[in-house]
Design an enzyme around this catalytic site. Structure first.
Site, PDB file in Angstrom:
ATOM      1  N   SER A 183       1.096  -0.494   3.192  1.00  0.00           N
ATOM      2  CA  SER A 183       0.669   0.766   3.128  1.00  0.00           C
ATOM      3  C   SER A 183       0.980   1.642   4.432  1.00  0.00           C
ATOM      4  O   SER A 183       2.089   1.818   4.653  1.00  0.00           O
ATOM      5  CB  SER A 183      -0.970   0.887   2.934  1.00  0.00           C
ATOM      6  N   ASP A 286      -0.109   3.630  -8.468  1.00  0.00           N
ATOM      7  CA  ASP A 286      -0.244   4.026  -7.050  1.00  0.00           C
ATOM      8  C   ASP A 286       0.367   5.240  -6.695  1.00  0.00           C
ATOM      9  O   ASP A 286       1.465   5.568  -7.169  1.00  0.00           O
ATOM     10  CB  ASP A 286       0.312   2.775  -6.353  1.00  0.00           C
ATOM     11  N   HIS A 317      -2.967   0.528  -5.864  1.00  0.00           N
ATOM     12  CA  HIS A 317      -2.701   0.449  -4.516  1.00  0.00           C
ATOM     13  C   HIS A 317      -3.471  -0.863  -3.894  1.00  0.00           C
ATOM     14  O   HIS A 317      -4.480  -0.767  -3.936  1.00  0.00           O
ATOM     15  CB  HIS A 317      -3.062   1.511  -3.514  1.00  0.00           C
TER      16      HIS A 317
END
Length: 357
Positions: A183, A286, A317
């Protein structure tokens, strides 16, 4: 190719059926799934998010149990350019092979605002067990106290420190040197791969690992790719990381969307030529999905780079962190090891790898 078919891209956001089946997730995970929308998470409350993430990390560590006897784990500190002392966790093979332990440096996610090096503990343990690798999971200063560009510049200082100190840890970067992250950590890893190229980091990186990375500010999408950036709208209300969370993290982090060196690396002014091999893991449900898909295509088709990408349709996610009991999470962990083995040009030893917690 399917990833240039907008109907196929839309289909990737359809919720995974396994995720809906309470029988395949733990009671804790079911409660977490319910709590995502009832009540809504306040992503502008950094302190609340930090407490939630810390609790999640503690649960993962408890589920993992103590490190295997094959892993030596310790805590180190590194110094940033302005003299701050930051922590890093070091994972080493207890009996490292002579001149043959590759180095992997990982950066955790959390929107540049939350998280800790323990967020990559499961990954780092697996890399030691699978490859006799030496793995660093490093901290960096977090927003809102330390907004852009503190965190990513801390990470660059960390990567240079790791390159200098590797041999003192029994690692040999010439046997493989990978930077990776999840991320926000994936954004950091992508930025550092370009910095390592431009600043001629020595030893040089041999690979970059980008899991669900943030690569492209949504208001800076080049025109020719705009039709393929569907996921911010399509997955605006996705669990775990809705678009509102991305926007809240950006309000706290305060990135410069025009800075394509330290943040919006998709638009890097020196292009992406000369980067090391790239391995990506991308989630279908996501909001960050399509920027990663587009980036992989640019690297492969326009730069001639070596790439490998795994897609997890219908999954949100960071699903493997929150919903570790899913078969998809087990698949993610196996393919994570496989993909990093591809970067290292090594066949994994799966005998000790932990695929589910």
């Amino acid at each position: 190719m399917a990833y240039t078919d907008v109907n196929y891209l839309r289909s990737l956001g359809e919720v995974d059926l396994e995720l809906k089946q309470s029988s395949v997730i733990t009671e804790y995970e079911a409660q977490f799934l319910d709590s995502i929308n009832i009540p809504a998470v306040d992503y502008d409350s950094t302190e609340g998010l930090r407490a939630m993430v810390a609790a999640s990390e503690a649960l993962t560590i408890m589920s993992l149990g103590p490190p295997s006897a094959q892993i030596k784990q310790s805590e180190l500190t590194y110094e940033t350019r302005d003299g701050a002392e930051l922590s890093a966790l070091l994972y080493q093979p207890t009996h490292p092979p002579s001149n043959d332990s590759p180095l992997v440096v990982m950066f955790h996610g959390g929107g540049f605002c939350v998280g800790s090096p323990h967020g990559e503990e499961h990954t780092c343990r697996n890399l030691v067990l699978a490859f006799n690798a030496t793995c660093i999971s490093a901290s960096y200063r977090l927003a809102p106290k330390f907004p852009f560009p503190y965190g990513v510049k801390d990470a660059w200082d960390c990567l240079r420190w790791a390159a200098r100190e590797a041999r003192s840890w029994g690692a040999d970067p010439l046997a493989g040197f990978v930077v990776g992250g999840t991320s926000a950590g994936g954004n950091i890893a992508a930025v550092l791969a370009h910095m390592a190229r431009d600043e001629k980091l020595s030893p040089p990186l041999t690979g970059q690992y980008l899991a669900i990375p943030k690569l492209l500010p949504w208001d800076r999408v080049p025109e020719r790719y705009r039709e393929f950036l569907l996921s911010p709208a399509e997955n605006a209300n996705a669990p775990i990381l809705p678009a509102s969370a991305v926007e809240a993290f950006e309000r706290a982090f305060k990135p410069d969307n025009d800075d394509a060196v330290w943040y919006g690396v998709f638009n890097h002014p020196r292009s992406h030529a000369g980067l090391p091999a790239t391995f990506l893991q991308v989630n279908g449900a996501d909001p960050l999905r399509d920027e990663a898909i587009i980036y992989e295509r640019v690297l492969r088709e326009e730069m001639g780079a070596k790439t490998k990408m795994y897609m997890y349709p219908g999954l949100p996610h960071g699903f493997w962190i929150i919903f570790g009991a899913l078969e998809s999470s087990r698949k993610f962990r196996i393919e994570q090891v496989e993909g990093i083995g591809w970067l290292l040009n090594r066949a994994p030893d799966y005998s000790g790898v932990i695929t589910r917690v």
